[in-house]
Design an enzyme around this catalytic site. Structure first.
Site, mmCIF file in Angstrom:
data_model
loop_
_atom_site.group_PDB
_atom_site.id
_atom_site.type_symbol
_atom_site.label_atom_id
_atom_site.label_comp_id
_atom_site.label_asym_id
_atom_site.label_seq_id
_atom_site.Cartn_x
_atom_site.Cartn_y
_atom_site.Cartn_z
ATOM 1 N N ARG A 82 9.473 -96.904 -37.553
ATOM 2 C CA ARG A 82 10.239 -97.574 -36.579
ATOM 3 C C ARG A 82 10.094 -98.688 -35.288
ATOM 4 O O ARG A 82 9.110 -98.764 -35.315
ATOM 5 C CB ARG A 82 11.428 -96.356 -36.199
ATOM 6 C CG ARG A 82 11.792 -95.800 -36.675
ATOM 7 C CD ARG A 82 12.346 -94.411 -36.888
ATOM 8 N NE ARG A 82 13.493 -94.753 -35.943
ATOM 9 C CZ ARG A 82 14.528 -93.881 -35.040
ATOM 10 N NH1 ARG A 82 14.336 -92.891 -34.792
ATOM 11 N NH2 ARG A 82 15.621 -94.366 -34.513
ATOM 12 N N ILE A 120 8.777 -101.381 -33.426
ATOM 13 C CA ILE A 120 7.670 -102.424 -33.086
ATOM 14 C C ILE A 120 6.666 -102.217 -34.505
ATOM 15 O O ILE A 120 5.922 -102.056 -35.027
ATOM 16 C CB ILE A 120 7.832 -102.658 -31.627
ATOM 17 C CG1 ILE A 120 8.131 -103.734 -31.521
ATOM 18 C CG2 ILE A 120 6.012 -103.405 -31.606
ATOM 19 C CD1 ILE A 120 8.285 -103.593 -29.859
ATOM 20 N N GLN A 132 9.304 -101.245 -12.726
ATOM 21 C CA GLN A 132 11.314 -101.589 -13.803
ATOM 22 C C GLN A 132 12.268 -100.735 -12.856
ATOM 23 O O GLN A 132 11.937 -99.810 -12.685
ATOM 24 C CB GLN A 132 11.390 -101.522 -14.973
ATOM 25 C CG GLN A 132 12.943 -101.499 -15.388
ATOM 26 C CD GLN A 132 13.185 -102.902 -14.906
ATOM 27 O OE1 GLN A 132 13.216 -104.510 -14.739
ATOM 28 N NE2 GLN A 132 15.298 -102.855 -14.808
ATOM 29 N N TYR A 185 7.888 -95.078 -16.291
ATOM 30 C CA TYR A 185 7.457 -95.748 -17.711
ATOM 31 C C TYR A 185 6.436 -96.511 -17.109
ATOM 32 O O TYR A 185 6.002 -96.914 -17.953
ATOM 33 C CB TYR A 185 8.820 -96.056 -18.297
ATOM 34 C CG TYR A 185 8.572 -96.950 -18.964
ATOM 35 C CD1 TYR A 185 8.516 -96.050 -20.877
ATOM 36 C CD2 TYR A 185 8.396 -98.474 -19.560
ATOM 37 C CE1 TYR A 185 8.484 -97.040 -22.310
ATOM 38 C CE2 TYR A 185 8.323 -98.869 -20.555
ATOM 39 C CZ TYR A 185 8.407 -98.850 -21.658
ATOM 40 O OH TYR A 185 8.057 -99.346 -22.954
ATOM 41 N N GLY A 231 8.194 -108.026 -23.869
ATOM 42 C CA GLY A 231 8.959 -107.930 -23.324
ATOM 43 C C GLY A 231 10.234 -107.931 -24.711
ATOM 44 O O GLY A 231 10.232 -106.675 -24.506
#
Length: 241
Positions: free
Chosen positions: A12, A14, A141, A147, A178
């Site tokens: 699935r 990438i 992030q 993560y 990205g």
């Protein structure tokens, strides 16, 4: 030259694009998946790429699964560590379980997959290990301490292992995408996409999975033999590392 390639999370998004790109280059490709039997079956029907189900967070399952793939296709010369999960939460609300699940899959999973194939690569004096990290492993992030830490760890793992593999003909590299136009991104509201996400990307668009796949296909090739310990930042200029 045709080789055997294994792509985790390869049915699935990438991962699927990478599996197809490696197949197009003439490699015999196997793809792992964690849980969606229907999607995996559809991917195999579409591409002819055989899928194998196991959890990369489980070392014994990885060793057993890798042995099965090698029994079916031959020794694995190309490994793409693509499988990953998110369990996002602001740190003050993040549970130990959310931390552990992400670390077990996104960081320990890279060890669990690479460790069993490493001796064979060393013995044959050839190998390609490619790990899909993330822009968020480079810049951090909000609500992704787990993560970001795991994906940053993947980069450190790669830099260290590249030094061990170099004399044995093994290259070890990272791709840090990205924002990529995948099924996951399609759930983001249009207003958020247009007013929050796209303005951060200098090229003005999302990346395509096929663009990440081309990076992986190059790193897997004989032409990339002088590139190791590197991180390819494929993010449209959003973060310049």
């Amino acid at each position: 030259m045709s080789r055997v390639a294994l792509v985790t999370g390869g049915s699935r998004g990438i991962g699927a694009a990478i599996s197809k790109a490696l197949q197009a280059d003439g490699h015999a490709v196997a793809a792992t998946y964690a849980g969606n039997d229907e999607k995996a079956a559809a991917f195999t029907a579409e591409t002819g790429i055989k899928t194998y189900k196991w959890d990369v967070a489980d070392y014994a399952a990885c060793a057993e699964g890798i042995a099965q793939v090698e029994g079916d296709l031959g020794p694995i010369d190309i490994l793409v560590n693509n499988a990953g999960i998110t369990r996002d939460a602001p740190f003050h609300k993040m549970s130990p379980e959310q931390w552990k699940e992400v670390m077990d899959t996104n960081l320990s999973g890279v060890f669990n997959m690479t460790h069993p194939v490493w001796p064979g690569m060393r013995e044959r004096k050839f190998g390609r290990v490619i790990t899909i990290s993330s822009i968020n492993g480079q810049k951090g992030q909000f609500a992704q301490a787990n993560y970001a830490a795991a994906k940053a760890g993947d980069i450190g793992f790669t830099k260290a292992l590249a030094q061990e593999g170099a004399r044995a003909g093994i290259t070890v590299n990272v791709i840090a995408p990205g924002y990529i136009n995948t099924e996951m991104m399609s759930t983001i509201p249009e207003k958020v996409m247009n007013e929050v996400i796209l303005p951060q990307i200098p090229v003005g668009r999302l990346g395509e999975a096929s663009e990440i796949a081309r990076c992986a296909a190059f790193l897997a090739s004989d032409d990339a033999g002088f590139i190791t310990g590197s991180t390819i930042s494929a993010n449209g200029g959003q973060y310049l590392a």
